[in-house]
Design an enzyme around this catalytic site. Structure first.
Site, PDB file in Angstrom:
ATOM      1  N   ASP A   7       0.893  -1.163   0.000  1.00 15.76           N
ATOM      2  CA  ASP A   7       0.000   0.000   0.000  1.00 15.76           C
ATOM      3  C   ASP A   7       0.926   1.206   0.000  1.00 15.76           C
ATOM      4  OD1 ASP A   7      -2.162   1.665   0.189  1.00 15.76           O
ATOM      5  OD2 ASP A   7      -2.330   1.482   2.365  1.00 15.76           O
ATOM      6  N   GLU A  68      -1.098  -1.360  -4.788  1.00 14.02           N
ATOM      7  CA  GLU A  68      -2.369  -0.663  -4.996  1.00 14.02           C
ATOM      8  C   GLU A  68      -2.173   0.446  -6.021  1.00 14.02           C
ATOM      9  OE1 GLU A  68      -5.412  -0.351  -1.945  1.00 14.02           O
ATOM     10  OE2 GLU A  68      -5.173   1.811  -2.089  1.00 14.02           O
ATOM     11  N   ASP A 141      -2.677   0.959   7.150  1.00 12.15           N
ATOM     12  CA  ASP A 141      -1.888   0.730   5.939  1.00 12.15           C
ATOM     13  C   ASP A 141      -1.384  -0.711   5.887  1.00 12.15           C
ATOM     14  OD1 ASP A 141      -1.097   3.896   5.285  1.00 12.15           O
ATOM     15  OD2 ASP A 141      -1.337   3.367   7.388  1.00 12.15           O
TER      16      ASP A 141
END
Lengths: 179, 179
Positions: A7, A68, A141
């Site tokens: 992420d 991501e 996260d």
């Protein structure tokens, strides 16, 4: 298959390593957050992040890196740093010959919760359940990074197997220049 | 002072190396464009770009790397790749302990033409004149990279000299861990 989910972020970059295949229980191998100090200039923050991602790749030897996807419509103030952090993660993977896949936030949410519009709490709850953890991974996260890895394992299927075979063959056969 | 100017991009990344100080004639050392194939995935394109920037830094040994600042308001379709390309350039510089500076497109245009709203042709014309070249550098990305380097030399002044001294001292004194 071992997937390193990322992420991306400059201030906090979530990382999660998950082992698994479609239809089998998943195993969490690692979860964490790479941080770089906000008072450092961007160039040095990217360099620090590179060193941490590199160390993570060498330690966990993932078959795939799943990142991501960053959209430019997001928060304008932070989007450039996020894009650059994701670039660093992709670059390190490519350097090691590891295939990289991008998944959108909606794809990740839909994979683990069934809804592309699930909130963070729901994602964290499902990640905790799917990985059979005794407590929720923190910060958010880190849970997101695990969700990205799970999303990749579940969305992959045949495409994953093909890529893994190609990547393994490439690593086994050193490149030769033509005579 | 030797400055490596970079006009970041994934498809075409302009690079220009200029020697000079404020108030003295400028000398072009190198100009070129690093290209990565559009049919390669982004991770591998970033890795290719890294290798080219690394080779450029090792060949020309700049004192400073000056990069055009990317704004997220620009073309949404290409801005992520541009941001990531600029991140790769910054990362390579930081890895070699070279200070990185960002300049906005308006700052660059204003430095070489006197107007922050000058068009590409005007920038190219002034770069050609200021570097006393017999013909205009092509493509436009290459001329822009030279303009970025010139902009940095002219805007720098005292700040540049201070940074160069600090960077030189840091390179001369290997870091030691405390006993």
């Amino acid at each position: 298959m071992r997937v390193l989910g990322i992420d991306p972020g400059l201030t906090r970059c979530g990382v999660g390593v998950v082992d698994g295949t479609v239809g089998r229980p998943l195993t969490m191998v690692h979860v964490g957050v790479y941080r770089t100090p906000a008072d450092l200039d961007i160039a040095r923050r990217l360099h620090r992040l590179e060193q941490m991602v590199e160390a993570g790749v060498l330690e966990h030897r993932p078959d795939v890196v799943a990142v991501e996807r960053v959209f430019s419509q997001n928060n304008v103030r932070t989007v450039m740093g996020t894009a650059q952090a994701s670039g660093v993660a992709m670059l390190v993977a490519a350097r090691h010959g590891i295939p990289v896949h991008l998944h959108t936030p909606s794809e990740v949410k839909a994979s683990v919760t069934g809804s592309g519009r699930a909130d963070k709490a729901q994602v964290t709850q499902m990640v905790t359940r799917l990985l059979r953890l005794t407590e929720a991974p923190k910060p958010a996260d880190a849970a997101d990074a695990l969700a990205i890895a799970i999303c990749h394992i579940w969305r992959g299927g045949a495409q994953n197997r093909l890529e893994l075979a190609v990547a393994a063959a490439a690593r086994a056969t050193p490149t030769r220049s033509p005579r």
